[in-house]
Design a protein around this motif. Structure first.
Motif, PDB file in Angstrom:
ATOM      1  N   GLY A  61       0.794  -1.227   0.000  1.00  0.00           N
ATOM      2  CA  GLY A  61       0.000   0.000   0.000  1.00  0.00           C
ATOM      3  C   GLY A  61       0.820   1.267   0.000  1.00  0.00           C
ATOM      4  N   GLN A  62       2.128   1.147  -0.236  1.00  0.00           N
ATOM      5  CA  GLN A  62       2.958   2.355  -0.359  1.00  0.00           C
ATOM      6  C   GLN A  62       3.787   2.253  -1.629  1.00  0.00           C
ATOM      7  N   TYR A  63       3.816   3.340  -2.380  1.00  0.00           N
ATOM      8  CA  TYR A  63       4.526   3.354  -3.652  1.00  0.00           C
ATOM      9  C   TYR A  63       5.440   4.562  -3.771  1.00  0.00           C
ATOM     10  N   ASP A  64       6.578   4.355  -4.418  1.00  0.00           N
ATOM     11  CA  ASP A  64       7.453   5.474  -4.770  1.00  0.00           C
ATOM     12  C   ASP A  64       7.286   5.745  -6.261  1.00  0.00           C
ATOM     13  N   PHE A  65       7.182   7.000  -6.600  1.00  0.00           N
ATOM     14  CA  PHE A  65       7.093   7.378  -8.003  1.00  0.00           C
ATOM     15  C   PHE A  65       8.486   7.692  -8.514  1.00  0.00           C
ATOM     16  N   GLY A  66       8.887   6.975  -9.549  1.00  0.00           N
ATOM     17  CA  GLY A  66      10.175   7.227 -10.184  1.00  0.00           C
ATOM     18  C   GLY A  66      10.062   8.432 -11.111  1.00  0.00           C
ATOM     19  N   PRO A  67      11.135   8.719 -11.873  1.00  0.00           N
ATOM     20  CA  PRO A  67      11.146   9.941 -12.683  1.00  0.00           C
ATOM     21  C   PRO A  67       9.926  10.084 -13.600  1.00  0.00           C
ATOM     22  N   MET A  68       9.514   8.996 -14.246  1.00  0.00           N
ATOM     23  CA  MET A  68       8.405   9.112 -15.185  1.00  0.00           C
ATOM     24  C   MET A  68       7.071   9.299 -14.456  1.00  0.00           C
TER      25      MET A  68
ATOM     26  N   VAL B 228     -12.056  27.242  -2.639  1.00  0.00           N
ATOM     27  CA  VAL B 228     -10.712  27.058  -2.104  1.00  0.00           C
ATOM     28  C   VAL B 228     -10.195  25.716  -2.620  1.00  0.00           C
ATOM     29  N   ALA B 229      -8.954  25.691  -3.050  1.00  0.00           N
ATOM     30  CA  ALA B 229      -8.376  24.448  -3.564  1.00  0.00           C
ATOM     31  C   ALA B 229      -7.200  24.040  -2.700  1.00  0.00           C
ATOM     32  N   GLN B 230      -6.981  22.754  -2.598  1.00  0.00           N
ATOM     33  CA  GLN B 230      -5.788  22.269  -1.909  1.00  0.00           C
ATOM     34  C   GLN B 230      -5.311  20.971  -2.545  1.00  0.00           C
ATOM     35  N   ILE B 231      -4.009  20.920  -2.807  1.00  0.00           N
ATOM     36  CA  ILE B 231      -3.386  19.693  -3.307  1.00  0.00           C
ATOM     37  C   ILE B 231      -2.464  19.198  -2.213  1.00  0.00           C
ATOM     38  N   GLY B 232      -2.576  17.940  -1.841  1.00  0.00           N
ATOM     39  CA  GLY B 232      -1.685  17.454  -0.792  1.00  0.00           C
ATOM     40  C   GLY B 232      -1.881  15.984  -0.505  1.00  0.00           C
ATOM     41  N   ASN B 233      -1.036  15.478   0.377  1.00  0.00           N
ATOM     42  CA  ASN B 233      -1.106  14.060   0.702  1.00  0.00           C
ATOM     43  C   ASN B 233      -2.057  13.792   1.858  1.00  0.00           C
ATOM     44  N   SER B 234      -2.763  12.659   1.770  1.00  0.00           N
ATOM     45  CA  SER B 234      -3.575  12.177   2.869  1.00  0.00           C
ATOM     46  C   SER B 234      -3.205  10.717   3.114  1.00  0.00           C
ATOM     47  N   PHE B 235      -3.665  10.207   4.249  1.00  0.00           N
ATOM     48  CA  PHE B 235      -3.185   8.904   4.712  1.00  0.00           C
ATOM     49  C   PHE B 235      -4.348   8.071   5.240  1.00  0.00           C
ATOM     50  N   ARG B 236      -4.396   6.797   4.883  1.00  0.00           N
ATOM     51  CA  ARG B 236      -5.387   5.885   5.451  1.00  0.00           C
ATOM     52  C   ARG B 236      -4.698   4.555   5.732  1.00  0.00           C
ATOM     53  N   ASN B 237      -4.788   4.131   6.963  1.00  0.00           N
ATOM     54  CA  ASN B 237      -4.098   2.905   7.361  1.00  0.00           C
ATOM     55  C   ASN B 237      -4.949   1.690   7.001  1.00  0.00           C
ATOM     56  N   GLU B 238      -5.026   1.386   5.709  1.00  0.00           N
ATOM     57  CA  GLU B 238      -5.846   0.274   5.226  1.00  0.00           C
ATOM     58  C   GLU B 238      -5.446  -1.028   5.927  1.00  0.00           C
ATOM     59  N   ILE B 239      -6.433  -1.861   6.228  1.00  0.00           N
ATOM     60  CA  ILE B 239      -6.150  -3.142   6.883  1.00  0.00           C
ATOM     61  C   ILE B 239      -5.403  -4.067   5.920  1.00  0.00           C
ATOM     62  N   SER B 240      -5.876  -4.149   4.689  1.00  0.00           N
ATOM     63  CA  SER B 240      -5.141  -4.959   3.707  1.00  0.00           C
ATOM     64  C   SER B 240      -5.209  -4.285   2.349  1.00  0.00           C
TER      65      SER B 240
END
Lengths: 679, 679
Positions: A92-99, A269-281
């Motif tokens: 459930g966690q990903y890193d975005f590479g250059p592309m 009002v606009a906002q771009i940002g990260n949010s978090f959810r601790n998914e069970i699976s």
């Protein structure tokens, strides 16, 4: 969906949905018990799902998509990949590479232009770490949870609904399963969504369900809050969470924002940002993750004036609308202009309609296939506790229809909640048509008497008195009039009995020119990762006759790199031209990649296709001779033209900014014929 | 700083620094005890600080800055403000309102263009939530901590060094303080930075220091890790932290990134994102916060090839360098071209020097005052555990010199740590000048015997054997040759004694064409909030003769709104022109604000000045007549010209993109004279 053969196959399924839809309506109409309604709705959902799965199965273009092949490419060229893989990775966690990073930031840049700039929105950037009281008021501490059970020995966790479904399916498929058992299991699975915690616990006990991994006993169902908890500051006393959505940051700043807008409504009002959810699976790749980027808009307006000044400009936009009604009737989604949808009251107001049309225009602009986009209305029972109408922009992918943008009318819910929690009135004012005389009642207190009797509590008492509602004040009056005392409860739980010696009620009349009201909120909320994933699926292609050569047909506006420069070979004479072109592209603010590695030109084209580079400039032996020319290749058609060296950067700039199309280029410049070989 | 009068006042202070600097050198040279060196260094720092404060006090422009006035404006126009203020607020967390958010994103956009695009860096976007093992390897779990004490009754926390300093200062200022006590206190304060946990605890006890708020007893010193901890997933078994820097996300992806770059070095990776530090007592506004945006670059290169292909292009850039040597000698910073600094080995290599020059160019471009920027070299004893040379870009603000960009040569530290922790070799390869024959030794194991003897442990044993170093293998050989056993320790701590029955050592020769090496890393790391705060201070101004009219002289490239449109009054005839101009500015992608509120034109100019809008277009009665013209006003000079309606948007675009200067505009168009009045 108008193919008669397909419709014939779907007809009985549609009928089953409609039948159940009618039952739900009937139950609601006659005010049946909540549990019965819930069960009927659960059955309705199951029937809808069966219908939808059949519909998808009959749409071959989606089914033939080879997800594994695309994922392999995304991984190999590092669009994105699992985070911390060298440490075993975290689901459930990903890193975005250059592309991936560049694709995402191009989508966001267009979003800003499309929404923030075009609508002159106020963009904000609020804290991620959020203290508990804020999320208590918003309802997240209490309600943002899924049920789970734990393996009592290993501690392994399972989402309860998934676990029961899996276990009962296994049971009913067992060789010794009786017809009764099978029917019971099927019945429970159908009703699963409608069961509460105790009912689910009973199912666990009745079928003696164990951990599917170890066979160990399972714990009682536990409500697991999906927010990540932490401590703010060193004392351990300030509990905080990582925000589960960006919206609350906007609501708590409402007063500042209204003031910034000089007290006027409407504004967005606009906002771009990260949010978090601790998914069970977490699963399904980018679709369900623990950390994700959202782009949210909160449009504040007068609740009785939800028209939109720019609505006329989008009224003719045709949308595929899947209304709650059609869903209950087993009918398919229907095309309609947003103008008609609003005037027929299918979409509740112009502001909501305006945003739905703009959402569609945005999704088309980045390259989402129009035939794979629909707006699905929430049915009454699935609406979040705050919403009064909600349409999800759903995109069709190999995972089915995925909710990518939610467009909800949240009414006055959030501002009301934060007002109640803080005592800070998150309201706007509007001028009354005519001044009005109103009676006002307020508590007056005898400061001296209060101070003498209550000493250091006097201040808290005065504050609590100021917060009393009109109803409370009436009660005070009644109590005191009858010679009694008013029992005041302080925020810390202490109570004090106040009598007519210390407090009284004063009445007066006042002429008011304005009235206060809590603004209504329309909220379009974009899940950027989901949109990006859908876009990758929609633009994934393989070359006819060479299934190993895959590419993405991403439009230039979002493509990470706009142009490649490929010297035909590593001949040193090519170098000055390559460098000159690279300099000119940088000056024109065009991201580009020089690939002077060895390998045939065809192989290098294929490599640039994989990362979606739409245009390729090749420096060859003709470039060395006057008049100096290069070839320009189009990724989608693989066609090439020969262009003057001096002109090519301008042409690429025009192509990349859609001032020019490739077919216009083909008409203006001589074709260059060459067989692409990857050998 | 070359003012002779000022220098005369500073001379004795410089001497005191130099004297102590020499003592430190002497102690180091003769290998004195670590504690003695530390104490001497602490004293050196104090003397440096006294010198620096005197220097600043003699620079009147900085001291006269009215911070409260600027902060009032920033709050009032919602550039940024404390987060969750309606809930009482949280220290060290800020929300950026429309102006702050836009300023920040313009700074970041320019950063991307200046670094990512210009240098063709690979930009990535990695997870914030980080599992513990990653941060153990990086050293953060162990070392990223401050000492604190707790009030044993209230739980209130205090940073230990701040607390002791405050307490001793109070003690020595007390009326009954003896000369001995005063001298002791002063001595401890001077040596504070050099004291360890036990020594600090002894000071607490000796002076019986209590909580300054309640007088209660204090706990023993506690090491408080500055990372926010949380649990990933529902089991409670996966401990994670919010990342304290973005760099680690890049290091753990090194293999993927090297592959993306086709195995070639050097290459640079950029990341913009939020990081988190749970400060014990955050203060100084945006300078020390709990949640902040960083922009980091990791430039990977061959450790023996740290030259930079573009260095010649910046070699003549003049920097103010405050070398470690000058700091120890009490000398001031000195101007030097970066070319001279690298060739004299003051700056350790071209790559570090290249980035220092580019950092300066970037900071100048956004509007940081050149005279308020210096590069300070870390002295040997303050360098982070990983760095081999480090220069901080420091910006002078009302808080003194603030570290805003750190530019460090981290050598091979991080990749080495993650390699050691995971066994995944984070290395690059380079071709040898000539092929080389090498002897290789490896463990061979008798799989059958291993399996039979060790059963389920056999796999772990095989894995552990594969990780043995060359030295380990030699030891195995010695042990087995003497008929003994080799004692192998598994990662879980279990040990096994292996004999010649189960394992052996095989020798062979191999021809190799490439050699592996761990790349070196040069890291420029930008604190965006600090840069932004410094920029606001540097651009804050009040109008001469009207101290209440304040404004920011931000350059157009970073300014949130590029242009205002002000109709002279609310006369309806102005409206079509206002709308037309607004449409044209949107089309030209120029952010703008229409202010058609009531209030004199002067008052509205003042309002636009407050939010740094550099240019203002006024629609007046001359606009209504042919030839239609408007006035254009410059924020900094308040001068105005009259321009044709059709031409004005082009002129603003050219001004905003620095293709045109305001003095050129003054020459080309007729001046428009009007007294600005805010009445």
């Amino acid at each position: 969906m108008s193919n008669p053969e397909i419709e014939a196959q779907l007809a009985p399924l549609r009928e089953r949905v409609q039948e159940q839809g009618n039952l739900v309506r009937e139950l609601k109409a006659k005010g049946a018990a909540e549990l019965d309604v819930k069960k009927a709705v659960a059955e309705l959902k199951v029937r809808k799902k069966v219908l939808e799965e059949k519909e998808l199965a009959l749409t071959p273009s989606v089914i033939s998509f080879d997800r594994a092949k695309m994922e392999d490419l995304l991984k190999r060229r590092f669009f994105y990949d699992q985070s911390f893989a060298i440490y075993g990775g975290i689901t459930g966690q990903y890193d975005f590479g250059p592309m991936g990073c560049s694709l995402k930031s191009n989508i966001l840049a267009l979003w800003r232009q499309f929404f923030s700039l075009e609508e002159q929105m106020l963009e904000v950037d609020c804290s991620i770490l959020t203290p508990e009281p804020v999320l208590k008021a918003s309802g997240h501490v209490e309600r943002f949870a899924d049920l789970m059970v734990k393996d009592v020995k290993t501690g392994e966790c399972f989402r309860l609904d998934h676990l029961i479904k899996q276990a009962l399916e296994k049971l009913s498929k067992a060789k010794d399963a009786t017809a009764t058992l099978q029917a019971d299991c099927e019945d429970i699975i159908i009703k699963l969504d409608g069961l509460n915690k105790q009912e689910l616990a009973d199912v666990l006990a009745k079928y003696n369900i164990k951990s599917p991994l170890t066979g160990n006993d399972l714990s009682e169902p536990i409500e697991f809050n999906l927010m990540f908890a932490t401590q703010i500051g060193p004392t351990g006393l300030v509990k905080g969470y990582l925000r589960p959505e960006t919206a609350q940051g906007i609501f708590v700043n409402f007063k500042r924002l209204l003031e910034f807008n000089q007290g006027r409504l409407p504004f967005a009002v606009a906002q771009i940002g990260n949010s978090f959810r601790n998914e069970i699976s977490p699963r399904s790749g980018l679709i369900r993750v623990r950390e994700f980027t959202m782009a949210e808009i909160e449009h504040f307006c007068d609740p009785v004036l939800k028209n939109h000044p720019k609505f006329a400009g989008v009224a003719n936009e045709k949308l595929t609308l899947y209304s709650a009604c059609n869903q209950m009737d087993g009918k398919s989604a229907q095309q309609s202009t947003i103008g008609d949808a609003v005037s027929s009251q299918l979409v509740v107001n112009e502001t909501l309609g305006y945003y739905m049309a703009r959402i569609q225009q945005f999704l088309h602009a980045i390259g989402i296939k129009p035939e794979c986009l629909r707006f699905r209305q929430h049915m009454g029972n699935e609406m979040a506790h705050y919403a009064c109408d909600c349409w999800d922009a759903e995109i069709l992918t190999s995972y089915g229809w995925v909710e990518c943008v939610a467009c909800a009318d949240r009414s006055a819910y959030d501002l009301g909640q934060h007002t109640a929690a803080t005592g800070v009135r998150l309201v706007a004012e509007k001028r009354l048509p005519a001044p009005k005389t109103v009676e006002v009642s307020e508590i007056v207190s005898n400061k001296q008497a209060l101070g003498k009797t209550y000493k250091k509590d006097a201040k808290a008492i005065t504050e609590a008195l100021a917060k009393l509602s009109l109803d409370d004040i009436k009660q005070v009056e009644t109590q005191l009039a009858s010679g009694g005392q008013y029992k005041l409860t302080l925020p810390d739980g202490a109570t004090h009995e106040l009598d007519a010696e210390t407090i009284g009620v004063k009445h007066a009349t006042k002429t008011v020119h304005v009235e206060e009201f809590i603004p209504s909120v329309v909220e379009p909320s974009f899940g950027i990762g989901r949109i990006m994933y859908s876009l990758l699926e929609h633009s994934f292609q393989c070359r006819e006759g060479d299934e190993q050569r895959c590419y993405f047909t991403l439009p230039p506006v979002v493509t990470p790199i706009k142009c490649s420069i490929l010297p035909l070979s590593n001949n040193a004479e090519f170098q000055p031209y390559t460098q000159k072109l690279s300099g000119a592209l940088t000056k024109a603010e065009l991201s580009h990649k020089v690939d002077d590695s060895s390998g045939s030109i065809g192989r290098r084209y294929a490599r640039t296709d994989e990362i979606a580079i739409p245009y390729g400039i090749t420096v060859d032996f003709d470039t060395l001779k006057a008049p100096h020319t290069v070839t320009l290749r189009d990724r989608n058609t693989m066609k090439q033209v020969r262009i003057d060296l001096e002109a090519v950067v301008g042409v690429v700039k025009d192509l990349a900014t859609t001032r020019l199309t490739w077919s216009q280029v083909l008409q203006q410049y001589p074709a260059f014929e060459q067989q692409e070989t990857t050998k």
